[in-house]
Design an enzyme around this catalytic site. Structure first.
Site, PDB file in Angstrom:
ATOM      1  N   TYR A 188       2.685 -23.719 -21.471  1.00  0.00           N
ATOM      2  CA  TYR A 188       2.487 -24.415 -20.103  1.00  0.00           C
ATOM      3  C   TYR A 188       1.235 -23.900 -19.306  1.00  0.00           C
ATOM      4  O   TYR A 188       0.420 -24.554 -18.344  1.00  0.00           O
ATOM      5  CB  TYR A 188       3.624 -24.183 -18.883  1.00  0.00           C
ATOM      6  CG  TYR A 188       3.818 -25.042 -18.007  1.00  0.00           C
ATOM      7  CD1 TYR A 188       4.374 -26.383 -18.188  1.00  0.00           C
ATOM      8  CD2 TYR A 188       3.148 -24.972 -16.623  1.00  0.00           C
ATOM      9  CE1 TYR A 188       4.347 -27.389 -17.030  1.00  0.00           C
ATOM     10  CE2 TYR A 188       3.564 -25.835 -15.769  1.00  0.00           C
ATOM     11  CZ  TYR A 188       4.114 -26.943 -15.682  1.00  0.00           C
ATOM     12  OH  TYR A 188       4.049 -27.913 -15.030  1.00  0.00           O
ATOM     13  N   LYS A 256      14.233 -18.260 -24.787  1.00  0.00           N
ATOM     14  CA  LYS A 256      14.800 -18.906 -26.240  1.00  0.00           C
ATOM     15  C   LYS A 256      14.363 -18.076 -27.185  1.00  0.00           C
ATOM     16  O   LYS A 256      13.741 -18.494 -28.366  1.00  0.00           O
ATOM     17  CB  LYS A 256      13.844 -20.293 -26.123  1.00  0.00           C
ATOM     18  CG  LYS A 256      13.988 -21.329 -26.854  1.00  0.00           C
ATOM     19  CD  LYS A 256      15.527 -22.205 -26.712  1.00  0.00           C
ATOM     20  CE  LYS A 256      15.989 -22.855 -27.894  1.00  0.00           C
ATOM     21  NZ  LYS A 256      17.132 -23.393 -27.776  1.00  0.00           N
ATOM     22  N   ASP A 310      18.857 -22.987 -23.250  1.00  0.00           N
ATOM     23  CA  ASP A 310      19.561 -24.054 -23.172  1.00  0.00           C
ATOM     24  C   ASP A 310      20.799 -24.249 -22.617  1.00  0.00           C
ATOM     25  O   ASP A 310      21.451 -24.559 -22.030  1.00  0.00           O
ATOM     26  CB  ASP A 310      19.657 -25.028 -24.432  1.00  0.00           C
ATOM     27  CG  ASP A 310      19.590 -24.006 -25.448  1.00  0.00           C
ATOM     28  OD1 ASP A 310      18.939 -23.019 -25.695  1.00  0.00           O
ATOM     29  OD2 ASP A 310      20.616 -24.304 -26.452  1.00  0.00           O
ATOM     30  N   ASP A 334      10.091 -23.764 -15.358  1.00  0.00           N
ATOM     31  CA  ASP A 334       9.798 -25.203 -14.554  1.00  0.00           C
ATOM     32  C   ASP A 334      10.907 -26.025 -14.685  1.00  0.00           C
ATOM     33  O   ASP A 334      11.471 -26.685 -13.791  1.00  0.00           O
ATOM     34  CB  ASP A 334       8.529 -25.669 -15.414  1.00  0.00           C
ATOM     35  CG  ASP A 334       7.889 -27.026 -14.897  1.00  0.00           C
ATOM     36  OD1 ASP A 334       7.883 -27.031 -13.467  1.00  0.00           O
ATOM     37  OD2 ASP A 334       7.290 -27.879 -15.696  1.00  0.00           O
TER      38      ASP A 334
END
Ligand code: NAP
Length: 450
Positions: A188, A256, A310, A334
């Protein structure tokens, strides 16, 4: 001489041995921001000054110092300067600041109107949409510029519910978390190579020919995701220190790492490393909790655990009370921040801060909401609560508590701005400024109709 005016009777916030030293009359740089920023700022100032006065009876007072960015910079400097060096230097020198939202151009247009955020291909004398003459060439985000220039490496967002705020879940009161999102790295942070450009081809050729990496299609845009040990550990260190000083029960490292082992997985490993080496006698890891403590948390310690990103989205919805402080890389943070704040009623009430070593800027988390500019209509809750974070950061907890009390009582009285009123039965709609005044009236915790 800077263009901004240093208020007389104020003193600088200092920083020694990793701690702020805050005088009773600190000079606090601020800018209201573009669009609805001025309305938000006026209401916020009433509330912050009211709380400080009520808490300290004149012994303490903020000396506000307006600096310029966005539209106000264009008006005070030359027509193309949206983030003057002086503004960056002021935040650095005075250490604690407050900012409103700023227009951030995003598309492929060439000019932008800073009053209504209209995106234009040429530069007319006046904006065809709102007739403003404040039109500037497309620029990089001022928010990102401030974060980068001041190395504000942690984006901190507390997310909790205020009784009465309309929201989509059955038990919003169970969510009470503080998200520490890394602010300077990750995919990002903007290292990207556009498909079809020579730079992209160079990177593609290097990756496929020299690194022997298989990229499925040559017409790919390419992004690079650096996550460093230094960047990860300073963020996680700040999150753990916050959890300890605010008596929070746990820090969860969200990553992740099951898929991206050397970036996200490394973030997790470096997190445990900093926890075990720098906070050894004050923390217990989840593995140690079961191996050594039979699942019972020893008193006075905090739990360090990790979760896959997730899964964390599910968990925050299904078992929100198992989470407290979260530390996570940029992109995960984010998504998580906005999803979590939606769970408790939306951005109108979600505060935020960008914090580095010895410098912090507190800010509303929503944008400029340009269609409501100068209508005295929008919800100032996000900027007011960012002010609460700022007071807490300065150690002015009594004033911060008064504002939270006032806000809770005002919402409980069903006296709210349009965004909440349209979702609440029997609520009275207040203007932005009236909402601020009602919070001040309600600071003793009793619900007074506005
Ligand atoms: P936005 O300004 O956040 O507004 C989107 C919608 O959110 C508004 O139309 C309004 O919804 C609601 N909203 C936002 N702030 C509110 C408030 N204080 N009270 C009540 N409702 C509020 O997002 P945007 O329209 O996408 O962006 C506008 C400009 O702001 C862009 O230039 C963008 O780049 C910039 N931006 C700046 C920041 C920042 O400075 N930190 C952050 C995000 C965006 P309803 O229409 O349903 O009433």
């Amino acid at each position: 001489m800077p263009k901004y005016q240093v208020p007389s009777g104020g003193a600088k916030v200092g920083y020694q041995n990793g701690k702020l030293t805050v005088p009773d009359n600190p000079i606090i740089p601020f800018f209201p921001g573009d669009g609805t920023g001025l309305d938000l700022w006026k209401a916020t100032k009433i509330v912050l000054d009211g709380a400080v006065e009520k808490a300290y009876k004149g012994k303490r007072k903020i000396a506000w110092m307006e600096v310029y960015a966005g539209l106000t910079a264009l008006k005070n400097y030359d027509k193309d300067t949206v983030l003057p060096d002086e503004t960056v230097a002021a935040f650095k020198e005075y250490r604690v600041g407050l900012k409103g939202p700023l227009t951030t151009p995003a598309g492929s247009f060439k000019f932008v109107c800073l009053d209504c955020a209209a995106e234009l291909m040429d530069r007319p004398a006046k904006c065809p949409k709102c007739q403003s003459e404040w039109i500037t060439p497309r620029f990089r985000s001022v928010n990102v510029g401030l974060r980068q220039k001041l190395d504000l490496y942690a984006c901190v967002r507390p997310v909790r519910w205020f009784k009465g705020v309309p929201c989509p879940v059955k038990h919003p009161e169970k969510l009470d978390i503080v998200i520490f999102r890394e602010n300077t790295e990750d995919i990002y942070a903007g290292i990207e190579f556009q498909q079809g450009t020579p730079e992209n081809k160079k990177v593609y050729d290097f990756l496929t020919n020299e690194m022997k990496v298989k990229i499925p299609f040559p017409d790919s845009g390419i992004g690079i995701k650096p996550i460093s040990k230094t960047g990860s550990q300073r963020l996680i260190r700040m999150a753990i220190a916050y959890a300890l000083s605010h008596h929070k029960p746990s820090v969860t490292i969200v990553h992740k790492g099951n898929i991206q082992k050397f970036t996200e997985g490394a973030f997790r490993d470096w997190g445990y490393e900093v926890a075990k080496t720098e906070f050894r006698d004050r923390i217990v890891t989840e593995a140690e909790l079961w191996d050594q403590h039979d699942g019972k948390m020893p008193a006075g310690k905090i739990l360090i655990k990790d979760r896959i990103a997730d899964q964390t989205f599910q968990q925050l919805l299904l078992r929100p009370d198992e989470y407290s402080v979260i530390a996570t890389p940029n992109l995960n943070g984010d998504y998580l921040s906005d999803a979590a704040v939606a769970q408790v009623g939306g951005l109108g009430i979600g505060p935020g801060a960008n914090i580095g070593d010895g410098v912090a800027i507190f800010e509303a988390t929503h944008g400029t909401a340009p269609k409501y500019t100068n209508k005295d209509m929008v919800n100032p809750g996000s900027l007011i609560l960012s002010g609460v974070m700022m007071l807490e950061h300065m150690g002015w907890q009594e004033a911060a508590d008064l504002i939270v009390k006032g806000l809770e009582a005002t919402i409980a009285a069903k006296t709210v701005t349009y965004d909440f009123e349209r979702q609440m039965e029997g609520a009275k709609k207040l203007k932005c400024s009236e909402f601020g005044q009602a919070i001040v009236k309600n600071m003793d915790g009793t619900t007074v109709a506005a």
